[in-house]
Design an enzyme around this catalytic site. Structure first.
Site, PDB file in Angstrom:
ATOM      1  NE  ARG A 250     -10.469   3.206   3.081  1.00 39.08           N
ATOM      2  CZ  ARG A 250      -9.493   3.906   3.666  1.00 39.08           C
ATOM      3  NH1 ARG A 250      -9.760   4.619   4.766  1.00 39.08           N
ATOM      4  NH2 ARG A 250      -8.268   3.898   3.182  1.00 39.08           N
TER       5      ARG A 250
ATOM      6  CE  LYS B 277      -9.483  -0.275   3.581  1.00 41.03           C
ATOM      7  NZ  LYS B 277      -8.865  -0.783   2.337  1.00 41.03           N
TER       8      LYS B 277
ATOM      9  CG  HIS C 127     -14.897   2.883  -3.469  1.00 36.66           C
ATOM     10  ND1 HIS C 127     -14.641   2.971  -2.105  1.00 36.66           N
ATOM     11  CD2 HIS C 127     -13.686   2.698  -4.054  1.00 36.66           C
ATOM     12  CE1 HIS C 127     -13.346   2.831  -1.898  1.00 36.66           C
ATOM     13  NE2 HIS C 127     -12.745   2.666  -3.053  1.00 36.66           N
TER      14      HIS C 127
ATOM     15  NE  ARG D  12     -11.645   5.875  -0.601  1.00 34.32           N
ATOM     16  CZ  ARG D  12     -10.893   6.336   0.393  1.00 34.32           C
ATOM     17  NH1 ARG D  12     -11.367   7.288   1.192  1.00 34.32           N
ATOM     18  NH2 ARG D  12      -9.669   5.880   0.610  1.00 34.32           N
TER      19      ARG D  12
ATOM     20  CG  HIS E 290      -4.973   6.306  -0.461  1.00 36.76           C
ATOM     21  ND1 HIS E 290      -5.086   6.928  -1.686  1.00 36.76           N
ATOM     22  CD2 HIS E 290      -6.096   5.542  -0.336  1.00 36.76           C
ATOM     23  CE1 HIS E 290      -6.225   6.562  -2.260  1.00 36.76           C
ATOM     24  NE2 HIS E 290      -6.842   5.730  -1.470  1.00 36.76           N
TER      25      HIS E 290
ATOM     26  CE1 TYR F  70      -9.415   8.264  -7.461  1.00 37.68           C
ATOM     27  CE2 TYR F  70      -7.661   8.260  -5.834  1.00 37.68           C
ATOM     28  CZ  TYR F  70      -8.913   7.851  -6.251  1.00 37.68           C
ATOM     29  OH  TYR F  70      -9.661   7.030  -5.467  1.00 37.68           O
TER      30      TYR F  70
END
Length: 313
Positions: A152, A176, A254, A257, A280, A289
């Site tokens: 990110r 995160k 992004h 990414r 994730h 994806y």
């Protein structure tokens, strides 16, 4: 004064402080909660209402007004999530004896496939970074690391320089919620990192002789954060797009990414590995994806299969 009688702004403040302390919620998440709850509080205040007396009908009326304003499904879903969490917190703290939003179902999110880039487009972006008129080594390192790891943008610009020492094969990334993960570096990314570090350390040495403190960040800046900002990097990547002949409208940090994940999957990587590298929490997030690849394959057939062409008359 009981908490129930406190101003709504105080409710929001205490809730956000608890989120930050107990859940280690990211700054951007905190800001989003604050904006959404302030909007809801303003709507209630206009109707002489308070969080303490809100009913399910009030919350549903607010959501209807949000829809009438033309707000996207994703925005309305996020606002409802913030409201639910506030009232769940209020119930747990004993400020209310119920959660008026608990039975409300959200509008759902529109399922949009993430935008990605072709390998050739990424190559042009990387080439543009290498030929930057200024800070070419830094810019090349930024782009090579981003494409090699799928980080990110916040993770990238705030990397500590200590993570890059010793010609690492892997980078330790803090994502995160403070969760850490290891991401492998490609040979081009390692080469770009080594070249940039040499130049960076030379600049730091000059700064040190001038009495300036050393930076702990890999990509230092004189701004208050101490490192390159997301906003500045967003501008840089648009510049690379223009220089490389790639539509700036489809290029953001992004999308790099997304390109990282899509290209890995197309090359045969398994979803679990990609999930780990992207950070994730749920593999279901990574599964999007596979749909990107499905759409690309469909388009490939439509564009190139002889039977998909209109018959000649």
């Amino acid at each position: 004064m009981t908490q129930a009688a406190q101003p709504m702004a105080r409710w929001v403040q205490v809730f956000l402080e608890a989120q930050a302390a107990e859940l280690d919620a990211a700054t951007n998440t905190q800001l989003a909660y604050a904006r959404d709850l302030q909007n809801f509080a303003g709507w209630l205040a206009d109707k002489s209402l308070h969080f303490a007396g809100v009913t399910q009908d009030h919350v549903e009326s607010y959501l209807i007004d949000c829809e009438t304003e033309g707000l996207a499904k994703s925005t309305r879903a996020r606002r409802l999530s913030a409201i639910k969490q506030l009232f769940r917190f209020a119930f747990d703290e004993g400020w209310r004896d119920d959660n008026p939003a608990i039975q409300i179902k959200g509008p759902g999110r529109a399922k949009r496939l993430p935008k990605t880039l072709e390998v050739a487009e990424v190559d042009r972006l990387l080439e543009a970074a290498r030929h930057s008129p200024k800070s070419a080594l830094r810019n090349t390192c930024l782009m090579e690391l981003l494409y090699a790891t799928g980080m990110r943008v916040t993770e990238l610009v705030s990397l500590p320089v200590s993570a890059a020492r010793g010609d690492p094969r892997m980078l330790l990334v803090r994502g995160k919620g403070g969760k850490e993960r290891l991401v492998p570096l490609s040979p081009p990314a390692r080469d770009a990192l080594a070249a940039y570090l040499t130049a960076r350390d030379a600049e730091e040495e000059v700064a040190r002789t001038q009495g300036k403190p050393a930076s702990k960040f890999l990509f230092p800046s004189r701004g208050k954060l101490g490192h390159l900002t997301r906003h500045r990097f967003f501008g840089l990547i648009k510049e690379f797009a223009v220089a490389g002949g790639v539509s700036p409208a489809k290029v953001t940090p992004h999308t790099l990414r997304h390109a990282f994940a899509t290209h890995l999957l197309a090359g045969g990587a398994d979803l679990r590995s990609i999930q780990t590298m992207l950070g994730h929490a749920d593999v279901a997030t990574t599964e999007i994806y596979t749909h990107v690849l499905d759409e690309r394959l469909k388009q490939l057939v439509l564009d190139h299969h002889p039977l998909s062409k209109p018959a000649k008359t």
